[in-house]
Design an enzyme around this catalytic site. Structure first.
Site, PDB file in Angstrom:
ATOM      1  N   ARG A  15      39.178 127.747  50.473  1.00  0.00           N
ATOM      2  CA  ARG A  15      40.461 128.024  49.838  1.00  0.00           C
ATOM      3  C   ARG A  15      40.283 128.165  48.325  1.00  0.00           C
ATOM      4  NH1 ARG A  15      43.406 122.857  52.377  1.00  0.00           N
ATOM      5  NH2 ARG A  15      41.244 122.162  52.348  1.00  0.00           N
ATOM      6  N   LYS A  75      40.356 121.017  46.705  1.00  0.00           N
ATOM      7  CA  LYS A  75      39.864 119.720  47.203  1.00  0.00           C
ATOM      8  C   LYS A  75      39.423 118.805  46.075  1.00  0.00           C
ATOM      9  CE  LYS A  75      39.618 118.266  50.896  1.00  0.00           C
ATOM     10  NZ  LYS A  75      40.735 117.545  51.593  1.00  0.00           N
ATOM     11  N   TYR A  94      44.065 118.224  45.353  1.00  0.00           N
ATOM     12  CA  TYR A  94      44.022 117.053  46.228  1.00  0.00           C
ATOM     13  C   TYR A  94      42.973 116.092  45.669  1.00  0.00           C
ATOM     14  CZ  TYR A  94      46.725 119.378  49.883  1.00  0.00           C
ATOM     15  OH  TYR A  94      47.723 119.991  50.593  1.00  0.00           O
ATOM     16  N   HIS A  96      42.866 112.358  47.095  1.00  0.00           N
ATOM     17  CA  HIS A  96      42.553 111.400  48.181  1.00  0.00           C
ATOM     18  C   HIS A  96      41.701 110.244  47.684  1.00  0.00           C
ATOM     19  CE1 HIS A  96      44.272 114.203  51.006  1.00  0.00           C
ATOM     20  NE2 HIS A  96      43.416 115.144  50.659  1.00  0.00           N
ATOM     21  N   GLU A 118      48.661 115.271  46.946  1.00  0.00           N
ATOM     22  CA  GLU A 118      49.158 114.539  48.115  1.00  0.00           C
ATOM     23  C   GLU A 118      50.136 113.421  47.784  1.00  0.00           C
ATOM     24  OE1 GLU A 118      46.043 114.418  47.022  1.00  0.00           O
ATOM     25  OE2 GLU A 118      45.335 112.348  46.976  1.00  0.00           O
ATOM     26  N   ASP A 270      41.046 112.241  55.886  1.00  0.00           N
ATOM     27  CA  ASP A 270      40.986 112.421  54.424  1.00  0.00           C
ATOM     28  C   ASP A 270      41.467 111.168  53.691  1.00  0.00           C
ATOM     29  OD1 ASP A 270      43.595 112.795  55.257  1.00  0.00           O
ATOM     30  OD2 ASP A 270      44.003 114.437  53.878  1.00  0.00           O
TER      31      ASP A 270
HETATM   32  N1  LIG Z   1      41.817 116.446  57.597  1.00  0.00           N
HETATM   33  C1  LIG Z   1      42.520 117.398  56.992  1.00  0.00           C
HETATM   34  O1  LIG Z   1      42.021 118.500  56.730  1.00  0.00           O
HETATM   35  C2  LIG Z   1      43.948 117.167  56.667  1.00  0.00           C
HETATM   36  C3  LIG Z   1      44.449 115.906  56.696  1.00  0.00           C
HETATM   37  N2  LIG Z   1      45.785 115.662  56.477  1.00  0.00           N
HETATM   38  C4  LIG Z   1      46.194 114.260  56.573  1.00  0.00           C
HETATM   39  O2  LIG Z   1      46.915 113.999  57.764  1.00  0.00           O
HETATM   40  C5  LIG Z   1      47.618 112.757  57.579  1.00  0.00           C
HETATM   41  C6  LIG Z   1      49.063 112.878  58.079  1.00  0.00           C
HETATM   42  O3  LIG Z   1      49.784 113.710  57.182  1.00  0.00           O
HETATM   43  P1  LIG Z   1      51.336 114.063  57.418  1.00  0.00           P
HETATM   44  O4  LIG Z   1      51.603 114.348  58.832  1.00  0.00           O
HETATM   45  O5  LIG Z   1      51.685 115.076  56.398  1.00  0.00           O
HETATM   46  O6  LIG Z   1      52.044 112.684  57.030  1.00  0.00           O
HETATM   47  P2  LIG Z   1      53.573 112.288  57.334  1.00  0.00           P
HETATM   48  O7  LIG Z   1      53.949 111.302  56.277  1.00  0.00           O
HETATM   49  O8  LIG Z   1      54.408 113.490  57.542  1.00  0.00           O
HETATM   50  O9  LIG Z   1      53.451 111.542  58.743  1.00  0.00           O
HETATM   51  C7  LIG Z   1      52.809 110.310  58.896  1.00  0.00           C
HETATM   52  C8  LIG Z   1      53.488 109.580  60.029  1.00  0.00           C
HETATM   53  O10 LIG Z   1      52.735 108.391  60.284  1.00  0.00           O
HETATM   54  C9  LIG Z   1      53.672 107.431  60.714  1.00  0.00           C
HETATM   55  N3  LIG Z   1      53.049 106.113  60.680  1.00  0.00           N
HETATM   56  C10 LIG Z   1      52.788 105.310  59.615  1.00  0.00           C
HETATM   57  N4  LIG Z   1      52.225 104.162  60.029  1.00  0.00           N
HETATM   58  C11 LIG Z   1      52.112 104.262  61.385  1.00  0.00           C
HETATM   59  C12 LIG Z   1      51.607 103.405  62.396  1.00  0.00           C
HETATM   60  N5  LIG Z   1      51.087 102.203  62.109  1.00  0.00           N
HETATM   61  N6  LIG Z   1      51.677 103.826  63.679  1.00  0.00           N
HETATM   62  C13 LIG Z   1      52.178 105.029  64.000  1.00  0.00           C
HETATM   63  N7  LIG Z   1      52.681 105.871  63.093  1.00  0.00           N
HETATM   64  C14 LIG Z   1      52.647 105.490  61.803  1.00  0.00           C
HETATM   65  C15 LIG Z   1      54.828 107.612  59.747  1.00  0.00           C
HETATM   66  O11 LIG Z   1      56.017 106.999  60.230  1.00  0.00           O
HETATM   67  C16 LIG Z   1      54.925 109.120  59.695  1.00  0.00           C
HETATM   68  O12 LIG Z   1      55.843 109.653  60.645  1.00  0.00           O
HETATM   69  C17 LIG Z   1      47.494 112.443  56.067  1.00  0.00           C
HETATM   70  O13 LIG Z   1      46.452 111.515  55.857  1.00  0.00           O
HETATM   71  C18 LIG Z   1      47.113 113.775  55.482  1.00  0.00           C
HETATM   72  O14 LIG Z   1      46.465 113.664  54.236  1.00  0.00           O
HETATM   73  C19 LIG Z   1      46.669 116.666  56.200  1.00  0.00           C
HETATM   74  C20 LIG Z   1      46.201 117.958  56.115  1.00  0.00           C
HETATM   75  C21 LIG Z   1      44.794 118.311  56.293  1.00  0.00           C
HETATM   76  C1  LIG Z   2      45.300 117.752  52.786  1.00  0.00           C
HETATM   77  C2  LIG Z   2      43.874 118.003  52.887  1.00  0.00           C
HETATM   78  O1  LIG Z   2      43.087 117.079  52.928  1.00  0.00           O
HETATM   79  C3  LIG Z   2      43.388 119.356  52.934  1.00  0.00           C
HETATM   80  O2  LIG Z   2      44.199 120.294  53.009  1.00  0.00           O
HETATM   81  O3  LIG Z   2      42.161 119.574  52.897  1.00  0.00           O
END
Ligand SMILES: NC(=O)C1=CN([C@@H]2O[C@H](COP(=O)(O)OP(=O)(O)OC[C@H]3O[C@@H](n4cnc5c(N)ncnc54)[C@H](O)[C@@H]3O)[C@@H](O)[C@H]2O)C=CC1
Ligand SMILES: CC(=O)C(=O)O
Length: 371
Positions: A15, A75, A94, A96, A118, A270
């Site tokens: 990206r 990133k 980002y 993290h 983030e 992340d």
């Molecule tokens: N690996 C990657 O490339 C990417 C990673 N991410 C990551 O994905 C993760 C989720 O992001 P979003 O969905 O945007 O967050 P969000 O804030 O929209 O959703 C997180 C959910 O987790 C729930 N939650 C919190 N504690 C909990 C628990 N103990 N048990 C069950 N549910 C619980 C919350 O109530 C919320 O609904 C983040 O860490 C984000 O940075 C996002 C985009 C890309």
């Molecule tokens: C949110 C994140 O970690 C990504 O877009 O790479």
């Protein structure tokens, strides 16, 4: 202001922080835009499109970092980029930081103003600069999970939608936020049986309404998670506590009781991952197996689809970039409390509480520093 856009160097990160459309708007507003050679190429934005709108193409990353007042990236910087940090630099990307102690220390020691996509909040108290990539990663998680369930990728050889006369696959999603609901849409679309687990009962009520009862919802506790993990063919981790290290709510013992050849996609990796057996992987070497369960834990999943991801990300980030450039960083942050929540490091101080708590470092509220 001079705005610099380096080419990303993290593994397979394809990206780019600003598109030619963004460069055009910045140049029209009187700013100078430096783009590292080929920075946009992997997202299908060649150098000549940036040049055509008045941006300058620069041969080496050092010339971008060294001459810019503000660097806009995608990133978190990797080790080979740390030497570019210097006092007076604004870094918008980002970050993290919760699981990244070295990066945090470098940003602090060089007094970089580090604004993390983030943790920026909008008026609705959501995370507008995380949402688009969570949408992408949530949708991708099912695509990737379905692929790893195939026999040749180490999975149990199961088609998520099944065919008449066979059972559908079970998809368990931990965390019903943006990642979780986007994963759910894709999994339902493929014909899987979907269970979504969240701590927030209100969120589960919304999900029940949105999907009209077509998926199971479960309150998050270790009893429910253990059962849902044991039933899952595909387990997706999408838990977030903003800025903080993710809680390890699926334990190694639960993973050991999962079906052999089941697949885990821990999108929350992340922020350290919400599954105890998850460790960060790369697009070059994306998966490994623990107790017969395939794990995919890539920290920059959206880089797999860079054209869509760059457009979706910059649609959200660009208005903030323009504000920083037009008003200057401090005035822009002072004018918007939600934007100021993006500040993780400033003037050698750690200004985001969840990161400070995760690292056991002193926390300084950002409001006491801006002004
Ligand atoms: N690996 C990657 O490339 C990417 C990673 N991410 C990551 O994905 C993760 C989720 O992001 P979003 O969905 O945007 O967050 P969000 O804030 O929209 O959703 C997180 C959910 O987790 C729930 N939650 C919190 N504690 C909990 C628990 N103990 N048990 C069950 N549910 C619980 C919350 O109530 C919320 O609904 C983040 O860490 C984000 O940075 C996002 C985009 C890309
Ligand atoms: C949110 C994140 O970690 C990504 O877009 O790479």
């Amino acid at each position: 202001m001079i705005i610099g856009v380096p080419k990303e160097v993290k593994d397979h990160e394809s990206r780019v922080g600003i598109t030619p459309a963004g460069a055009k708007a910045l140049v029209e507003a009187g700013h100078k835009v430096l783009i590292e050679q080929n920075a946009g190429a992997l997202s299908s934005f060649p150098d000549d499109e940036y040049q055509a709108v008045g941006a300058e193409i620069v041969g080496a990353a050092a010339n971008v970092w060294g001459n810019a007042d503000m660097v806009v990236k995608v990133k978190e910087p990797v080790e080979q980029e740390y030497w570019h940090f210097r006092e007076g630099l604004t870094l918008f990307t980002y970050l993290h930081l919760a699981p990244l102690k070295d990066l945090t220390e470098k940003l602090l020691s060089k007094k970089v103003l580090g604004i993390a996509y983030e943790t920026v909040k909008d008026r609705a108290n959501t995370l507008p600069l995380l949402t688009p990539m969570s949408e992408v990663a949530g949708r991708l998680s099912v695509q990737v999970g379905a692929t790893y369930l195939q026999k040749e990728h180490g999975g149990r050889g199961l088609l998520l939608g099944g065919v008449p006369g066979t059972l559908h696959g079970n998809v368990t999603i931990i965390g019903g936020g943006i990642v979780g609901t986007n994963a759910a849409k894709m999994a339902l679309g493929l014909g899987a049986s979907v269970t979504i687990v969240d701590l927030s009962l209100n969120r589960l009520r919304e999900i029940d309404d949105i999907f009209n009862g077509r998926m199971k919802t479960l309150a998050s506790n270790s009893y429910n998670i253990e059962k849902a993990a044991a039933e899952a063919d595909l387990l997706i981790g999408g838990v977030l506590i903003p800025g903080a290290a993710a809680p390890k709510i699926v334990t190694a013992a639960m993973v050991s009781k999962m079906k052999k050849g089941a697949v885990i996609v821990d999108v929350a990796i992340d922020q350290g991952g919400c599954i105890e057996t998850a460790r960060p992987t790369t697009h070059s070497d994306p998966s490994y197996t623990v107790d017969g369960v395939v794990h995919y834990c890539v920290t920059n999943m959206p880089a797999a689809v860079p054209n869509t991801s760059t457009l979706a990300l910059t649609n959200a980030t660009f208005p903030y970039v323009l504000k920083l450039a037009n008003q200057g960083a401090i005035a822009a942050l002072n004018s918007d409390a939600g934007f100021a929540e993006g500040v993780n490091t400033y003037n050698g101080k750690l200004t985001y509480k969840a990161v400070a708590d995760a690292q056991g470092v002193e926390y300084t509220p950002v409001a006491s520093l801006l002004g």
